[in-house]
Write a protein that holds these residues in place. Structure first.
Motif, mmCIF file in Angstrom:
data_model
loop_
_atom_site.group_PDB
_atom_site.id
_atom_site.type_symbol
_atom_site.label_atom_id
_atom_site.label_comp_id
_atom_site.label_asym_id
_atom_site.label_seq_id
_atom_site.Cartn_x
_atom_site.Cartn_y
_atom_site.Cartn_z
ATOM 1 N N GLN A 10 32.543 -44.713 55.878
ATOM 2 C CA GLN A 10 32.980 -46.118 56.117
ATOM 3 C C GLN A 10 34.434 -46.277 56.014
ATOM 4 O OE1 GLN A 10 30.972 -49.457 54.085
ATOM 5 N NE2 GLN A 10 29.179 -48.740 55.057
ATOM 6 N N GLY A 11 35.225 -46.311 57.173
ATOM 7 C CA GLY A 11 36.497 -45.947 57.094
ATOM 8 C C GLY A 11 37.179 -45.054 56.107
ATOM 9 N N ARG A 12 37.972 -45.166 55.295
ATOM 10 C CA ARG A 12 38.508 -43.843 54.527
ATOM 11 C C ARG A 12 37.364 -43.612 53.356
ATOM 12 N NH1 ARG A 12 43.857 -45.840 51.738
ATOM 13 N NH2 ARG A 12 43.287 -48.054 51.268
ATOM 14 N N HIS A 13 36.475 -44.437 53.119
ATOM 15 C CA HIS A 13 35.351 -44.112 51.977
ATOM 16 C C HIS A 13 34.233 -43.431 52.488
ATOM 17 C CE1 HIS A 13 37.376 -47.002 49.179
ATOM 18 N NE2 HIS A 13 37.672 -47.816 50.433
ATOM 19 N N LYS A 14 33.535 -42.598 51.647
ATOM 20 C CA LYS A 14 32.324 -41.767 51.873
ATOM 21 C C LYS A 14 31.371 -42.435 50.885
ATOM 22 C CE LYS A 14 33.703 -37.704 54.177
ATOM 23 N NZ LYS A 14 33.408 -36.382 54.289
ATOM 24 N N TYR A 15 30.221 -43.056 51.470
ATOM 25 C CA TYR A 15 29.274 -43.318 50.477
ATOM 26 C C TYR A 15 28.104 -42.340 50.224
ATOM 27 C CZ TYR A 15 31.377 -47.845 50.040
ATOM 28 O OH TYR A 15 32.223 -49.142 49.809
ATOM 29 N N TYR A 16 27.765 -42.066 48.970
ATOM 30 C CA TYR A 16 26.876 -41.140 48.697
ATOM 31 C C TYR A 16 25.690 -41.895 48.137
ATOM 32 C CZ TYR A 16 30.358 -37.539 49.595
ATOM 33 O OH TYR A 16 31.417 -36.988 49.837
ATOM 34 N N ARG A 17 24.428 -41.403 48.695
ATOM 35 C CA ARG A 17 23.285 -41.973 48.002
ATOM 36 C C ARG A 17 22.069 -40.684 48.093
ATOM 37 N NH1 ARG A 17 23.132 -45.710 52.211
ATOM 38 N NH2 ARG A 17 22.514 -47.403 50.675
ATOM 39 N N PHE A 18 20.980 -41.057 47.294
ATOM 40 C CA PHE A 18 19.836 -40.005 47.612
ATOM 41 C C PHE A 18 19.538 -39.974 48.909
ATOM 42 C CE2 PHE A 18 18.011 -40.876 42.893
ATOM 43 C CZ PHE A 18 19.036 -39.965 42.519
ATOM 44 N N SER A 19 19.335 -38.504 49.469
ATOM 45 C CA SER A 19 18.684 -38.675 50.876
ATOM 46 C C SER A 19 17.435 -39.175 51.044
ATOM 47 C CB SER A 19 19.171 -37.159 51.534
ATOM 48 O OG SER A 19 18.596 -36.492 50.661
ATOM 49 N N ASN A 20 16.403 -39.049 50.127
ATOM 50 C CA ASN A 20 15.063 -39.619 50.157
ATOM 51 C C ASN A 20 14.439 -39.931 48.925
ATOM 52 O OD1 ASN A 20 13.962 -37.003 49.185
ATOM 53 N ND2 ASN A 20 14.675 -36.162 50.858
ATOM 54 N N LYS A 21 13.370 -40.558 48.947
ATOM 55 C CA LYS A 21 12.668 -41.067 47.991
ATOM 56 C C LYS A 21 12.302 -39.803 46.951
ATOM 57 C CE LYS A 21 11.668 -45.363 48.415
ATOM 58 N NZ LYS A 21 12.721 -45.420 49.537
#
Lengths: 226, 226
Positions: free
Chosen positions: B64-75
DNA sequence: TTCATAGTTAAATACAGACTGAACTATTCA
DNA sequence: TGAATAGTTCAGTCTGTATTTAACTATGAA
């Protein structure tokens, strides 16, 4: 809390210890030496690692003569290990050749204390199709006919329900990526099959082999062609 | 298979990466820098570790713009982490002082995407007592009155049932050692409470705080005294 | 009793893999 | 346009922890 989690994670996340846990996954107990062989390391090293796992209460020991038998200390450990197995990256495009998709079904895996692998899935399918077990919203339950069926099969469901542990639950199989039957019902089914000599555990392995009798009975009861 | 398991285990079992997973456990996405701060390490280091987790598909990125958002890829990842949390050794004899047993209930935890902690358990208790949800053999299901209740509450149960993910399941809480409600129903409950402004997420934390409105409504709907 | 096997403990070593420093690209904002 | 922020890459260093070498205790078998 976080640092405790990190401790647990780093404990599990050593190659040798991970291998130990992997080997213990079928629920049986192994001696230190057996584990050393399975893990391919020295006795001293295994001893140290078992000590660490023991201290964290991930495994427990039972002394028998000059042997010490190690096993998971509780179900949670097996569940955690299984949950981690589920994280193994799926093979890329995986165009499996139908012919050699899997080793012969006669060799089938156990998962902690219940049947898994192809036969575990087939068993679950059959019980579902026969409406012995019904699936509703991702959970399994036993139908009223099912209770009768189990008692005829020689498994006392009321008994199983009394046990503290989880009674019946779907368990996602990592090789098949489909559900099979875990919980005390799963354990009792496997148990019954072993005592009736339908299947036999193979020494030092998570696999079981199907006997001639088992072959017939699996067909008769579950329409599973081995 | 075993070596793949070991790879996954050692991947998770590094202190920095374990800390990352811990921080992602409430299901929100974080930028690399946020994680670096939370984990208390350098940007370069975080970058490397995120790269490894990414490659193994344990986490996923969204730019997102110059940010990168990290999260779990699945449950599955969240479940595995939770399962590992369950392995944290219980405090020895733990004679807890009743008075300071826990921080004020106003601050309550989320677990991936549903309410956990004391309030999660209280909520589950209330739904069970009101027979909106019924427990049978270790699994939860929604009663017919329950379906009506949910629709009045503003949650479309039929909708939830259509979702591929697990619909409703008990989730053992590590702090309370009792069940709360996970699955899509758990997620929808939390979601509804957030949109109705009963609770608000606290920035950079797994906790949520209960608003004045939430306090009243929790009492009204669930007889929970905050 | 003596030998072999099972397992543990302690100190010395070795090494994989995390971390650092420095130099880089990409995006936003003024 | 330049300055600041977000993130990455790479080579070199460093360190925690697994492993090895060696000496030990305990049990069972001959």
């Amino acid at each position: 809390m976080e640092d405790q989690f990190i401790k647990t994670a780093t404990l599990i996340g050593d190659a040798t210890r991970a291998s130990i846990l992997w080997n213990l996954l079928d629920g049986r107990a192994f001696t230190a030496t057996e584990l050393a062989v399975a893990v391919e390391t020295s006795a001293q090293n295994i001893s140290m690692h078992l000590g660490k796992l023991l201290e964290a209460d991930l495994i427990s020991v039972e002394k028998q003569g000059r042997h010490k038998y190690y096993r998971f200390s509780n179900k949670e450990v097996a569940y955690a290990v299984e949950a981690m197995v589920n994280l193994i990256p799926k093979p890329k495009v995986a165009v499996k050749k139908k012919s050699e998709e899997y080793p012969p079904i006669k060799y089938c895996r156990t998962c902690y204390d219940h049947l898994a692998g192809k036969i575990g899935v087939a068993l679950a399918d059959s019980l579902l199709e026969q409406k012995i077990i019904i699936e509703a919203n991702g959970v399994f339950e036993i139908s009223s006919e099912g209770i009768k069926w189990f008692s005829e099969f020689g498994i006392n469901i009321e008994e199983a329900q009394k046990q503290k542990r989880i009674f019946l639950k779907p368990c996602l199989d990592w090789s098949e990526r489909r559900n099979h039957i875990a919980g005390s019902v799963g354990a009792m089914l496997l148990n019954k099959m072993i005592t009736e000599d339908w299947v036999r555990r193979i020494k030092d392995s998570r696999a079981v082999t199907i006997t001639g009798k088992g072959e017939k009975e699996l067909l008769r009861y579950f329409k599973i062609v081995v």
